[in-house]
Each structure stands twice: as structure tokens, then as C-alpha cells.
Design an enzyme around this catalytic site. Structure first.
Site, short mmCIF file in Angstrom:
data_model
loop_
_atom_site.label_atom_id
_atom_site.label_comp_id
_atom_site.label_asym_id
_atom_site.label_seq_id
_atom_site.Cartn_x
_atom_site.Cartn_y
_atom_site.Cartn_z
N ASP A 180 0.88 -1.17 0.00
CA ASP A 180 0.00 0.00 0.00
C ASP A 180 0.92 1.22 0.00
OD1 ASP A 180 -2.05 1.81 0.04
OD2 ASP A 180 -3.12 0.91 1.72
C1 BGC Z 1 -4.96 3.40 0.13
C2 BGC Z 1 -5.01 2.43 -1.05
C3 BGC Z 1 -4.77 3.18 -2.33
C4 BGC Z 1 -3.44 3.93 -2.24
C5 BGC Z 1 -3.12 4.73 -3.48
C6 BGC Z 1 -3.71 4.25 0.11
O1 BGC Z 1 -3.76 5.25 1.08
O2 BGC Z 1 -5.05 2.67 1.33
O3 BGC Z 1 -6.25 1.79 -1.10
O4 BGC Z 1 -4.77 2.29 -3.42
O5 BGC Z 1 -3.51 4.83 -1.15
O6 BGC Z 1 -3.98 5.80 -3.62
#
Ligand code: BGC
Length: 813
Positions: free
Chosen positions: A223
Site C-alpha cells: 500500500d
Molecule cells: C490506500 C489504497 C490506495 C493507495 C493509493 C492508500 O492510502 O489505502 O487503497 O490504493 O492509497 O492511492
């Protein structure tokens, strides 16, 4: 591309080249490597839409209903179609990897990303998620199953250690990921959280279960910003650190491999997986895939309308719905959400929709001139700093609608400028030497009085109105959460008195500094109206109309990534509004516009309650069609709705000393309600539609073949007066079991359409996994021989039919 060819490509790269590849090149892209003909893999969030690799309101996207709404359709074919639509959008925007579906569970109704997740039940999440994966991937775009695993709430999400027993992990929280891997998902995202002490980016679950047992051959990516250590993660199952450039791997990985702390083979495997992904999405090899056109608007809109009504759940209806057009001369449409609906949730999954059809506009258009439609918004909703309403704003240089964005250097010279259509600039272009971002606009206030201005973002902030400085503040960063820093930062606010119709120049500035993110947001909220007068106006409108439709819902500050909700009550005076309207009009329909559960304390006093979730861009048209009976609300609850938060058996999301214990084990969602012996307001699976059904009989195999999927046949009759669609649900239970079990659990479902009076036999497929349990002693799946009871019906709480099913003793799975 064969394994040998991939291995040859990996061998062509030296260590520095390999290490470069396993960290992203930008926020949304991986790195290219010309030496092996590798292009960049472009990622973009989902599942509500595909934004593309920038936050820019001029780059619009088709906006789907929220994931909770898609799951509420209990319709895998429809969800696959949604996947294809997302894929089409992705290919139109040059995106190869969509960061969806979100396979975390509705463990607690307070979960901030509830709207972005499918359901409380692992089987429904598994089937819906796999359908979205298939839809995306069959259209040539890679999907990402996220966030592995037990990332079911937001409080402390960067550091929380979720303690969950092995069996629960397997049967409940990993199950949807297993189904996604079975469906061939190309990528898995490791969450920010820890599980049983191990950070998910370094968790043995990645190597032992996902890649080992399940044979996942794709890429495990982190993530955004979840990678915090180098060696343990590189030795483990993580393949790609996002975003980039920078981060722990970039700096330390070369040395760690040279020193033997990370085996060369581990690094090679990551690169090989990345090359395979690139190959699969068409960015490795001689002929890059040509971009495709974006979805055709007409087709996309029809599909989105269909999806919005397929997922809408009619909770209660005394016969008032569908409204009979011929009997209407006037209709009161009440509530702020009627004119300003919430069409999507907050956080990283947000997109800029191509258009938004509001309930009010759609109802007016559907009814035409023959019916007088009166709108009254009711009392204001409590708003945090409200986004600038661009309808009253003009670029101070040109007078065109919008906001002027200027980027200044240290000396205050302009490096670049452009007109923008929002006060929320998340990724403004920053030329070299950029020191300050300035947003200015000429605001013509529609109402006079005390406005509340704000500038959000971290660092040095200033805001002035007509040259008068209201904010001049150092606002230090208080969090590491990227969803707060880059998407939804807080900021100071200050009041200013404005005169209606008299334009003022509003200028906000933020100095850029390392670690303060890129987001700068200018907010302006008009003076609040007196609640009593607004309520009285709504009541008057309701009293003088043949029927009233009240649209209520949550606000952006209730449901968003990065934080959990603190309660389930509708914000502001909305409960009072519904009660007052219902008292004034005997035909009151309440439409609930929220991504997850809210308390409906007045539900027994209104004539109908219809949930539309966060319905996406075409929600208004879908709603008008349902209200007037052109279409039937087809949805069934993907999550149990309690009458009050206090009744909900599993709701806590707040870690204690960074630990969140899933003490309820297997008993989540409706299983928890059943175990507690409590009755919710509406059970998982509940939803009415516009006709009525009789459940007549059920047939299950008496003796089950070894480890096989099987089917249950259910006979139902449409005893209403119109054709309808029914979702026939099958649950299992087990008396006298040697292992702990839920009271009953969802095993399968199938939808059927029948004409009035028609009797149909529905074949409900049940996967073999419905009978298995994880044996902790044997560290293996097992099926307990003996008799299981099969229950068929309309919801977890309404299962009129039963049959028996026997598993023979020698039955190994
Ligand atoms: C989120 C993800 C997301 C990523 C990119 C993170 O903060 O938890 O779900 O894909 O950001 O935007």
C-alpha cells in the site's frame, strides 16, 4: 512469455537495475527499463472509477455506484460488466493496473471505508470481488486485491496490530483473497497494518499462503507508503514498493543483497514477477498496446443507471412505492441530498465524475410539467470546512468560472498559472523552483452574513479576503497517513462577513516544504441558516404535496478513508426532518444516501425506506425510475443494519495500545447477531423489490459426493402483481458439531426473475468451500462428516425452508 524467456530478461539486468525496478518511479508508475524493452506500468485507484495517474478535475471519469452498492446487487454478471467498464476507462487513460477491488470486510459499521468494501460476509465478498477481477482482467487490465489482510477499519491503520486467530483468518478474512487468486488476479496489495505481530509488508502470510499454498504468480505491492523497513520485507513476499521514487528499498537494497542479507534469488523473483505483470498488461515487448477510446457516454450511463437500481435496497414499503404517476399533481422533494447528493465516498478512490445527475433534477425531468415538484432542503447539514462552490467563483484575471492557480518561486515570481475548476488542488503541477502554491478566486456570495473560510494542507498557510489577512499560520503535519496528507488534509478556518452579491477576492497560499504533501485546499462555507425556519419550510412543502420524498444521508466528513465513523446517527437535524415531514404527509418516502449503515429511528413511521448507497453519477435517474416504478429496486443488504449502534454486536474499531483484537472470531456480521440472539432492524440479505414471493420447497443432495461443489434447488412463486427479481439465498447450519461454528452461514445464492403468478425452480450453486473448516490441529482444510442443515429464504433472518445434507464419514476434501 515462457519462464525461460523471463529468466533470460532478468539475467540481462545488473543488480542496480533490478533494485531500481522494484520501487515505483512516481506516485502512480513503476519504472521503465529500456535494456529489456520494459515500459512503465501505470496504476490508478478504483473501484468507484479510474481516475488516471493524476488528481485533476479536468480529467473526468465514469463514476460507478460504491462497492457496497455493487455487492448489494448480488449479481456477479453485473459486477463483471462494471469491471469491463472500469477496464475500458483504464485503457482509455493509459492505466494498466487498477488498484481494486477492496476485499476487506464490513466487520464494523463504523469502518471508514465501508462504502469501498463489498459486504460483511466472506462468501458474498469473495464472489463479488472475483467477478470484478474477471471483468477487469478479461478486458486486458490487471486488478489488485487489496488490502491483505484484516485492514477492515481505519483507526490507527498505519500501526495497528490486528490479532485474529488462524481459523478466522482463513475462513473469514483471507477467503475473498483466495477467491481472487483463484480468479487469476494479477496483483495483491499488502496493507499498512500488522497481523498477529507481523507487518503485512513482511508477513509470512505472503510467502506461505498467498504465494506458497495458493500459487499466486503475480505481484505483491505495498500500500502507498506502507513499506517502512528494508531487509525483512525484501527477504519476504513483497515484490514492489509503492509509491516512488525513494523509500527503504531504493537506498538499502543493493547493499543488503551484496552483504547476503537478502538472497539474490529473492530479488530476481520480484523482478521476474514484475516483468510478467508488464507482459500481461502489454508494456513489455516490442509492440506496446495502443490506447483505446474512453467508454461511450450513452452506453456507460445506461449501464450505470442499471447498476444503481440493481443495488438499491427497498427496506420497507407499505405500498406507497412505486408512486402512481397518474395520482400525483405535486411532489415535495425534501433534503439537502436531493440537490447535492453524495455520489461517492472520500479518500484515495475518489474520481471527478463526467457528470452528476441529482435526484431533484432527475425527478423533475421524469415527471415533466404535469406534476409540480417543490424542493426544500431542510436544515443545513453540519459541514466541516466546505469545498468552494465553484458556481459562485471566477478567475480574478479573466472572469471565467473557477479558481486561479499560481505557482510562485521563493522571490514570489510566478513560475506557472492556470485556471482550475475546484478549490481542492491535490496534485498541482510543480515546476522546478516551486516554493508557494497560490489559489485565488473572485467569490460572489449568494447570501450575506458570516462566511467561514479555510485553507487546508500542511506547512505555512495564509488566507486573505479582499486583502484582509484572516489566516497566517504554521500548520505542522500531524500524521503519516497519505490519505490525510495528500487527499484530505485538515487546516485552519476563520470567519469573514460578506454582503450578498458583492464580490470579494479570496487568496490562499501554502508554502511547499519537504514532507508536507502536495494538497492545498481552499474552502468557503456560507452562513448557516436557522434550523427552525428551514424545518418549517420543509414541512409546509410536504403538507401541500400529494407525496413527499425525503433524501437524507451522510456527509463527506462521516464516511472517508483515513478515519472511522464515531456514530451511526444521521448528521444534523435529519432525523427531526424526516419525523416532521412524515407527520405532515401520509405518503412519505425516505431515500437514504449513504455508503454504509445509519440509524433510522423513524423507520416505523414512514411509508417506505429506500437505500441508494453512494450511487455514482447516474444515481438521480436511477432513483427517479425506481420511485415511479419504471424499474424495481433490485438490491439486498450486503450487511446487517442494526437499529442502534449500541445493539451492534461487533463495532469497535479503536485499537488499545495499538492492538485490535477480533475477539468475535468467526462470528462477524449476521453471524454475530445470531450468536448474540439479537434482532437487527434489517438482516443481511433483506430487500423487498416491488413484488412478493412465496418460498415453496427446497431440494438438496441427500448424500454429498466427495469435496464437490453442489447445487440446491429452491422453488419460489411470484405472488405479486408485477414481474420481479428475487435473490434466493442458501445458508448452512450444523447441529452437534465437534467444532465451533457460526449459528448459520451463507453458502450460496442465485437470482431469478419471474412473472406474476409464475412458479420457478432456482438452482443455487454452492461451492465445496461452504462445508469446509480450517483445522488448526492439522493445519489443513477439513470437512466434518455428518448432517448439515440447508436453509433457503430471503435473508439471514427469514429462512422458511430447510433440507438435510449428509457428508459421509470417509469424505476428505
Ligand atoms: C490506500 C489504497 C490506495 C493507495 C493509493 C492508500 O492510502 O489505502 O487503497 O490504493 O492509497 O492511492
Amino acid at each position: 512469455m515462457s519462464d525461460a524467456e523471463l529468466a533470460r530478461l532478468v539475467d540481462k539486468l545488473d543488480m542496480a537495475q533490478k533494485v531500481r525496478l522494484v520501487t515505483g518511479g512516481t506516485t502512480w508508475r513503476t519504472r521503465a527499463e529500456p535494456a529489456v524493452g520494459l515500459g512503465e506500468v501505470v496504476t490508478s485507484d478504483g473501484p468507484a472509477g479510474v481516475r488516471g495517474d493524476s488528481w485533476d478535475e479536468r480529467n473526468t471519469s465514469v463514476l460507478l455506484p460504491s462497492a457496497s452498492a455493487l455487492a448489494a446487487s448480488w449479481d456477479e454478471q453485473l459486477v463483471e460488466e462494471m469491471g469491463r467498464l472500469l477496464a475500458r476507462e483504464a485503457r482509455g487513460k493509459g492505466v494498466h493496473l487498477v488498484l481494486a477491488p477492496n476485499l476487506n470486510l464490513h466487520r464494523s459499521p463504523l469502518g471508514g471505508r465501508h462504502f469501498e468494501c463489498f459486504a460483511e460476509d466472506p462468501e458474498l465478498v469473495a464472489r463479488t470481488g472475483a467477478a470484478l477481477v474477471r471483468g477487469l482482467q478479461r478486458a486486458g487490465v490487471a486488478a489488485t486485491a487489496k488490502h491483505l489482510v484484516a485492514n477492515d477499519s481505519e483507526t490507527g491503520r498505519l500501526t495497528v496490530d490486528v490479532r485474529v486467530d488462524e481459523r478466522t483468518l482463513r475462513e473469514v478474512y483471507l477467503l475473498p483473497f483466495e477467491a481472487a487468486v483463484d480468479a487469476g488476479v494479477r496483483a495483491v496489495m499488502a496493507g499498512y497494518n500488522r497481523v498477529n505481530g507481523a507487518s503485512m509488508t513482511a508477513s509470512p502470510l505472503l510467502t506461505d499462503i498467498v504465494k506458497g499454498e495458493w500459487g499466486f504468480d503475480g505481484v505483491v505491492l505495498s500500500d502507498w507508503g506502507a513499506l517502512r523497513t528494508a531487509v525483512d520485507t525484501a527477504r519476504g513476499g513483497l515484490d514492489l514498493a509503492m509509491p516512488g521514487p525513494g523509500g527503504p528499498w531504493d537506498d538499502e537494497l543493493v547493499a543488503a543483497v551484496r552483504d547476503g542479507l537478502v538472497p539474490q534469488a529473492a530479488l530476481d523473483d520480484k523482478v521476474r514477477r514484475l516483468l510478467l505483470l508488464a507482459r500481461r498488461v502489454g508494456v513489455l515487448g516490442p509492440a506496446p498496446r495502443p490506447p483505446r477510446a474512453r467508454p461511450r457516454p450513452g452506453r456507460a450511463r445506461r449501464l450505470l443507471r442499471r447498476a444503481a437500481s440493481a443495488g438499491a435496497v427497498l427496506l420497507a414499503n407499505d405500498g406507497v412505492l412505486p408512486l402512481r404517476e397518474g395520482e400525483l399533481t405535486s411532489l415535495a422533494v425534501i433534503g439537502a441530498h436531493a440537490d447535492r447528493p453524495r455520489v461517492q465516498g472520500g479518500g484515495s478512490a475518489g474520481v471527478f465524475p463526467d457528470r452528476v445527475v441529482t435526484p431533484l433534477d432527475a425527478i423533475r425531468a421524469r415527471l415533466g410539467d404535469g406534476v409540480r415538484v417543490v424542493h426544500s432542503p431542510g436544515p443545513d447539514l453540519p459541514a466541516g470546512p466546505a469545498p468552494l462552490d465553484i458556481r459562485h467563483c471566477a478567475d480574478p484575471r479573466t472572469g471565467e468560472p473557477g479558481v486561479l492557480l499560481r505557482v510562485l518561486d521563493r522571490a514570489g515570481h510566478e513560475l506557472g498559472s492556470e485556471r482550475r475548476l475546484t478549490g481542492r488542488l491535490l496534485e498541482p503541477p510543480l515546476p522546478p523552483g516551486a516554493h508557494t502554491v497560490e489559489l485565488s478566486t473572485l467569490l460572489t456570495p449568494p447570501t450575506g452574513g458570516e462566511w467561514l473560510f479555510g485553507v487546508a494542507g500542511f506547512g505555512r498557510l495564509t488566507l486573505s479576503v479582499d486583502g484582509r489577512v484572516l489566516i497566517d499560520d504554521d500548520f505542522p503535519r500531524r500524521t503519516d497517513d497519505p490519505a490525510v496528507i495528500h487527499v484530505d488534509p485538515p487546516g485552519p478556518t476563520a470567519p469573514a462577513h460578506l454582503t450578498a452579491g458583492l464580490p470579494v477576492l479570496v487568496v490562499a497560499r501554502r508554502q511547499l516544504a519537504a514532507g508536507t504533501g502536495r494538497a492545498t485546499v481552499l474552502t468557503a462555507a456560507p452562513p448557516p441558516r436557522a434550523a427552525g425556519a428551514a424545518l418549517a419550510e420543509a414541512v409546509t412543502a410536504a403538507r401541500h404535496a400529494d407525496a413527499a420524498v425525503v433524501v437524507v444521508g451522510t456527509t463527506d466528513s462521516d464516511e472517508s478513508e483515513g478515519r472511522d465513523r464515531t456514530g451511526l446517527a444521521l448528521p444534523g437535524h435529519q432525523d427531526a426532518l424526516v419525523r416532521a415531514v412524515a407527520a405532515a404527509n401520509p405518503r412519505t418516502v425516505v431515500v437514504v444516501n449513504s455508503g454504509g449503515p445509519v440509524e433510522l429511528p423513524w423507520r416505523e413511521t414512514v411509508n417506505a425506506v429506500l437505500l441508494t448507497w453512494l450511487p455514482g453519477q447516474e444515481g438521480g435517474d436511477a432513483l427517479a425510475a425506481m420511485l415511479l416504478g419504471d424499474t424495481e429496486p433490485g438490491g439486498r443488504l450486503p450487511t446487517t443494519w442494526g437499529a442502534r449502534l449500541a445493539d451492534v454486536p461487533v463495532s469497535a474499531t479503536r485499537p488499545v495500545d495499538d492492538v485490535l483484537t477480533y475477539a468475535e472470531g468467526l462470528h462477524v456480521g449476521h453471524r454475530a447477531w445470531l450468536r448474540a440472539g439479537r434482532t437487527p432492524a434489517y438482516w443481511f440479505g433483506h430487500g423487498l423489490g416491488y413484488t412478493a414471493w412465496s418460498y415453496e420447497n427446497v431440494g438438496a443432495p441427500r448424500l454429498l459426493a466427495t469435496g464437490a461443489d453442489f447445487t440446491v434447488t429452491v422453488q419460489v412463486r411470484n405472488r405479486g402483481r408485477r414481474t420481479g427479481r428475487e435473490v434466493v439465498q442458501v445458508y448452512l447450519s450444523r447441529d452437534a458439531s465437534a467444532v465451533e461454528r457460526p449459528v448459520r452461514w451463507l453458502a450460496g445464492y442465485a437470482a431469478v426473475t419471474a412473472a406474476p403468478g409464475e412458479t420457478v425452480r432456482v438452482t443455487v450453486p454452492v461451492p465445496a468451500r461452504a462445508l469446509r473448516h480450517w483445522s488448526v490441529a492439522d493445519r489443513a482444510w477439513a470437512v466434518e462428516p455428518g448432517v448439515f442443515t440447508v436453509h433457503a429464504g430471503r435473508s439471514a433472518g427469514d429462512l422458511p425452508l430447510t433440507a438435510e445434507l449428509r457428508v459421509p464419514p470417509e469424505d476428505p476434501l
